[in-house]
Design a protein around this motif. Structure first.
Motif, PDB file in Angstrom:
ATOM      1  N   UNK A  97       0.839  -1.200   0.000  1.00  7.88           N
ATOM      2  CA  UNK A  97       0.000   0.000   0.000  1.00  7.88           C
ATOM      3  C   UNK A  97       0.874   1.250   0.000  1.00  7.88           C
ATOM      4  N   UNK A  98       0.378   2.269  -0.681  1.00  7.21           N
ATOM      5  CA  UNK A  98       1.004   3.595  -0.616  1.00  7.21           C
ATOM      6  C   UNK A  98       0.223   4.528   0.296  1.00  7.21           C
ATOM      7  N   UNK A 262       5.209   9.446  -3.780  1.00  4.86           N
ATOM      8  CA  UNK A 262       3.759   9.353  -3.928  1.00  4.86           C
ATOM      9  C   UNK A 262       3.081   9.407  -2.566  1.00  4.86           C
ATOM     10  N   UNK A 263       3.644   8.738  -1.562  1.00  3.58           N
ATOM     11  CA  UNK A 263       3.075   8.828  -0.213  1.00  3.58           C
ATOM     12  C   UNK A 263       3.124  10.270   0.283  1.00  3.58           C
ATOM     13  N   UNK A 264       4.215  10.969  -0.011  1.00  3.60           N
ATOM     14  CA  UNK A 264       4.322  12.392   0.368  1.00  3.60           C
ATOM     15  C   UNK A 264       3.239  13.203  -0.337  1.00  3.60           C
ATOM     16  N   UNK A 265       3.020  12.936  -1.620  1.00  2.31           N
ATOM     17  CA  UNK A 265       1.977  13.643  -2.368  1.00  2.31           C
ATOM     18  C   UNK A 265       0.615  13.434  -1.717  1.00  2.31           C
ATOM     19  N   UNK A 307       6.788   4.298   1.305  1.00  2.00           N
ATOM     20  CA  UNK A 307       5.653   4.980   1.930  1.00  2.00           C
ATOM     21  C   UNK A 307       5.795   4.970   3.439  1.00  2.00           C
ATOM     22  N   UNK A 308       6.275   3.852   3.979  1.00  2.00           N
ATOM     23  CA  UNK A 308       6.473   3.774   5.444  1.00  2.00           C
ATOM     24  C   UNK A 308       7.482   4.822   5.896  1.00  2.00           C
ATOM     25  N   UNK A 309       8.491   5.083   5.068  1.00  8.77           N
ATOM     26  CA  UNK A 309       9.493   6.106   5.425  1.00  8.77           C
ATOM     27  C   UNK A 309       8.847   7.478   5.533  1.00  8.77           C
ATOM     28  N   UNK A 310       7.932   7.805   4.635  1.00  5.64           N
ATOM     29  CA  UNK A 310       7.208   9.079   4.757  1.00  5.64           C
ATOM     30  C   UNK A 310       6.430   9.132   6.059  1.00  5.64           C
TER      31      UNK A 310
END
Length: 317
Positions: A97-98, A262-265, A307-310
């Motif tokens: 997942x994102x 993308x997670x940041x977006x 995404x987890x890093x974001x």
């Protein structure tokens, strides 16, 4: 303090998959595409493919046909990872997942009040010849899968009792059958849309029985939820199946920096998508705003490491 904006100096080619073309999943794809293109190299190209938002989303990502796809309800993606239900022949353990985008929704079962049926026990006793409007049970439409599971586990045999199942792909087609009188029962979602206020007062909504809800939770990890009193005209509070949230799917091999961007977006440019829904009261909106970046990181399948890093950065922000 917000996490710093990531930028990719290289150009990327990315394929996304949304819905039929004009609904929420396609709109979200457009948002991602615009914000991504602004933050990648000058030759970045993003394509958006039509889809159905159901099991086809997980399959398209897992098969490598697209890089990212959106599906709803979010909880159903766990079955794809674990190879249950329509995913049994083709499990997708590499799905990641994102992020989750909130859509507070329920799958509900309604029957014309004129039939005098207010529970599944009464429905089984009466065995009426129903014309039931729902979605197709074809292995791809997740509404149709859920409706089938509920009816079978509740010992309801529409065709065996002499009735008909009227299956349509899109919710508004199903709603039109109720409004026009072609159908006298419905199993469907998108319960926040104004169509339900047009015909909800003519329906009795059946609480899904606890053994059925417990079985669905045990077999597929599907959560239960309540519909509050008065959500439909003259309707009491009742328990049913949760059908909430959009899930942004990818594969574990998506580049880490791209997944992070993308997670940041999703979390940091949420104003772009929110303002497209603010003309609708939040409780009636098909995207439940305001978006909460921390909540977007709570997903029913593992987050992609990027995404987890974001989401870890939010704790330090």
């Amino acid at each position: 303090m917000r996490p710093p904006a990531p930028v990719l100096n290289r150009s990327v080619r990315l394929n996304l998959q949304g819905d039929w073309g004009t609904a929420n999943l396609h709109r979200i794809c457009g948002w991602i595409a615009q914000e991504l293109t602004d933050r990648c190299g000058p030759h970045t190209r993003v394509g958006i493919w039509t889809g159905r938002g159901g099991a086809d989303a997980a399959r398209a990502v897992d098969r490598g046909q697209v890089h990212i796809a959106l599906t709803t309800p979010a909880a159903f993606a766990a079955a794809a990872v674990n190879g249950r239900g329509p995913f049994a022949a083709e499990p997708a353990p590499g799905l990641r997942a994102l992020g989750t985008l909130p859509q507070r929704d329920r799958l509900v079962v309604g029957i014309r009040r004129s039939l005098g049926i207010t529970s599944f026990a009464e429905l089984r006793a009466a065995r009426p010849r129903l014309r039931l409007a729902t979605a197709p049970h074809d292995g791809t439409n997740l509404i149709g899968w859920a409706a089938h599971e509920i009816l079978v586990r509740s010992d309801v045999d529409v065709t065996g009792w002499g009735g008909r199942i009227l299956a349509d792909e899109r919710p508004r087609q199903t709603f039109d059958r109720i409004i026009s009188g072609q159908a006298d029962a419905i199993v469907h979602e998108a319960y926040m849309l104004p169509h339900w206020q047009k015909f909800g007062g003519d329906l009795a909504f059946l609480p899904i029985e606890r053994p059925v809800l417990d079985g669905l939770a045990a077999d597929y990890s599907w959560p239960a939820a309540t519909v509050q009193e008065g959500h439909f005209p003259g309707c009491p509070r009742f328990e049913t199946l949760d059908f909430s949230d959009f899930l942004v799917l990818t594969r574990s091999d998506l580049p880490d920096d791209l997944a992070h961007l993308i997670a940041w977006i999703l979390g940091e440019t949420r104003e772009t998508i929110e303002r497209q829904y603010r003309h609708i009261p939040a409780h009636q909106s098909p995207l439940t705003y305001p978006l909460d970046p921390a909540a977007m990181g709570r997903t029913p399948i593992p987050l992609h490491p990027g995404a987890a890093r974001y989401h870890r950065s939010l704790g330090a922000a």
